[in-house]
Design an enzyme around this catalytic site. Sequence first.
Site, PDB file in Angstrom:
ATOM      1  N   ASP A  41      52.616  78.133 127.264  1.00 13.00           N
ATOM      2  CA  ASP A  41      51.769  78.966 126.403  1.00 13.00           C
ATOM      3  C   ASP A  41      52.287  79.012 124.964  1.00 13.00           C
ATOM      4  OD1 ASP A  41      53.987  80.460 126.820  1.00 13.00           O
ATOM      5  OD2 ASP A  41      52.941  82.314 127.336  1.00 13.00           O
ATOM      6  N   HIS A 245      63.671  57.490 106.661  1.00 12.90           N
ATOM      7  CA  HIS A 245      63.155  58.754 107.205  1.00 12.90           C
ATOM      8  C   HIS A 245      64.126  59.388 108.218  1.00 12.90           C
ATOM      9  CE1 HIS A 245      58.780  57.582 106.034  1.00 12.90           C
ATOM     10  NE2 HIS A 245      59.456  58.095 105.035  1.00 12.90           N
ATOM     11  N   ASP A 262      67.697  64.797 100.924  1.00 10.35           N
ATOM     12  CA  ASP A 262      66.298  64.836 100.446  1.00 10.35           C
ATOM     13  C   ASP A 262      65.692  66.106 101.037  1.00 10.35           C
ATOM     14  OD1 ASP A 262      63.595  64.506  99.900  1.00 10.35           O
ATOM     15  OD2 ASP A 262      63.561  62.368 100.408  1.00 10.35           O
ATOM     16  N   ASP A 273      60.358  68.682  95.935  1.00 10.06           N
ATOM     17  CA  ASP A 273      60.795  67.465  96.635  1.00 10.06           C
ATOM     18  C   ASP A 273      61.967  66.879  95.851  1.00 10.06           C
ATOM     19  OD1 ASP A 273      61.006  65.174  98.126  1.00 10.06           O
ATOM     20  OD2 ASP A 273      59.000  64.395  97.669  1.00 10.06           O
ATOM     21  N   HIS A 354      60.880  51.324  98.690  1.00 10.57           N
ATOM     22  CA  HIS A 354      59.811  52.326  98.802  1.00 10.57           C
ATOM     23  C   HIS A 354      59.176  52.567  97.437  1.00 10.57           C
ATOM     24  CE1 HIS A 354      62.620  55.233  97.084  1.00 10.57           C
ATOM     25  NE2 HIS A 354      63.521  54.886  98.003  1.00 10.57           N
ATOM     26  N   HIS A 358      55.099  59.999  93.935  1.00  7.65           N
ATOM     27  CA  HIS A 358      53.797  60.399  94.474  1.00  7.65           C
ATOM     28  C   HIS A 358      53.404  61.739  93.875  1.00  7.65           C
ATOM     29  CE1 HIS A 358      56.146  63.156  96.999  1.00  7.65           C
ATOM     30  NE2 HIS A 358      56.979  62.141  97.161  1.00  7.65           N
ATOM     31  N   HIS A 365      53.173  64.863  99.929  1.00  9.36           N
ATOM     32  CA  HIS A 365      52.514  63.651  99.431  1.00  9.36           C
ATOM     33  C   HIS A 365      51.091  64.118  99.117  1.00  9.36           C
ATOM     34  CE1 HIS A 365      55.553  60.957 101.753  1.00  9.36           C
ATOM     35  NE2 HIS A 365      56.077  61.547 100.719  1.00  9.36           N
ATOM     36  N   GLU A 383      61.415  58.800  92.144  1.00  8.77           N
ATOM     37  CA  GLU A 383      62.459  58.685  93.165  1.00  8.77           C
ATOM     38  C   GLU A 383      62.942  57.267  93.430  1.00  8.77           C
ATOM     39  OE1 GLU A 383      61.009  59.740  97.169  1.00  8.77           O
ATOM     40  OE2 GLU A 383      59.182  60.441  96.203  1.00  8.77           O
ATOM     41  N   TYR A 387      69.672  50.828  98.253  1.00  7.98           N
ATOM     42  CA  TYR A 387      70.212  50.959  99.621  1.00  7.98           C
ATOM     43  C   TYR A 387      70.941  49.664  99.968  1.00  7.98           C
ATOM     44  CZ  TYR A 387      66.704  54.547  99.197  1.00  7.98           C
ATOM     45  OH  TYR A 387      65.960  55.597  98.715  1.00  7.98           O
ATOM     46  N   ARG A 396      69.625  57.626  96.509  1.00  7.83           N
ATOM     47  CA  ARG A 396      68.299  57.915  95.947  1.00  7.83           C
ATOM     48  C   ARG A 396      68.436  59.181  95.100  1.00  7.83           C
ATOM     49  NH1 ARG A 396      65.492  57.822 100.189  1.00  7.83           N
ATOM     50  NH2 ARG A 396      65.215  59.989 100.812  1.00  7.83           N
ATOM     51  N   GLU A 398      65.812  61.951  93.085  1.00  4.16           N
ATOM     52  CA  GLU A 398      64.385  62.294  93.018  1.00  4.16           C
ATOM     53  C   GLU A 398      64.200  63.593  92.252  1.00  4.16           C
ATOM     54  OE1 GLU A 398      62.561  63.064  96.863  1.00  4.16           O
ATOM     55  OE2 GLU A 398      60.555  62.812  96.007  1.00  4.16           O
TER      56      GLU A 398
END
Length: 428
Positions: A41, A245, A262, A273, A354, A358, A365, A383, A387, A396, A398
Amino acid sequence: MRHAPIDSQLFAANRERLRKLLPPHSLAVVNANDVLPTNADGSLPLVPNSDLFYLAGIEQEESLLVIAPDAFDEKLREVLFVRQPSEHLKIWEGYKLSKEDATKASGVKNVKWLSEFDTLFRGLMVDAEQVFLNSNEHKRRDSQVETRDARFVRRLQESYPLHSYRRLAPLLHRLRLVKSKAEVDLLQKAVNITNDGFRRVLGFVKPGVNEVEIEAEFIHEFTRQRARFAYNPIIASGENACVLHYNQNDKPCRKGDLLLIDVGASYANYNADLTRTIPVSGKFTRRQKVIYNAVLRVMRASIAGATVGKLHRDWTKESQMMMNEELLALGLIKKSDVKKQTEETPACRKYFMHGLGHPLGLDVHDVGQVSEPIAEGWVLTVEPGIYVPQEKIGIRLENDILVTAKGPVDLMAKIPVEAEEIEALMRR
Ligand code: GLY
Ligand code: MN
Ligand code: MN
């Protein structure tokens, strides 16, 4: 609602902007998100629908906003429908919006209970020439789950098959891409809370600390300031930083490694972000610092390059060309790699795989057509990263910026980013 009350003028102005885009005798409807089930539930906490929040500041499940700018009855030109509070709901779920509360939050004068929806809506439908319904049209949406808006579309098409239905999403995307002053203030608040979380972590990270403990520091700071995580945080030490990710966040941080963080706070549904990369031991190695400064130069130049009228695609290409130069100087790519590059696969792709940035707003995003030239009022992330898994280095950086006619404004200008400043703050 955790955040401080927001002046409903923000939402009233957004409704006015939408009305200006609607053709005569239109009807537009936006639904709340569903409360999603888990197991048994259980259910997940409600994630407010960004479009409903944008237009009405409402964060309660099952709510519906109807806009009919030319409705004959003036009182029906905007109507908000909410669940009727009851003793039962009060005991089991607690507080629900009264009509007065809903008006105060949204600025919509006419608030009705959901039980009145079918009858009132029928009258509006019969007079409407075009019905604008909402859907998730984000380019990267990938979900099997039908939304409340999608069920509503099906239900209306069954009940009113001869009406002419249109997409509301392109209009909302166009509006939401350009942020008002009140929205930028809320984004700045989310950024400031993120800054506090990051500074707290600078004093906490040392060899042996687990990634999960760093996540807990952010939770403490964000919750204390009535915010939440804007997205699953990435707290990635050593080689984990090369997994774009990564979000297990469960490994101990080792001496000599870098830590990529991040993380962003979400305040009043507006998201920050941020990415920073810091040395676990408090001091960058010479190699780490050289690569770090290369990323920092590309971030700074790309911030400066986010100017009105430029295409997002060209902005990205400029940063890829800068990144090529940096990677050549670092000895990571060769001139022959640059000669062989194509439009789709720039030489830097191997180490910077990448996007550059954005739109950011009520969604991380955020929605909006970035094929349009960059315009005043856009909020973008910037960003770049490099790597190098074979060296256990993933860096990175950002920042979030606001595009203005006078040039980009860095909303994260107060968040430490110089390698030496980070080292100094970690020493303290
Ligand atoms: N944190 C998600 C992103 O940087 O796009
Ligand atoms: Mn990010
Ligand atoms: Mn981002």
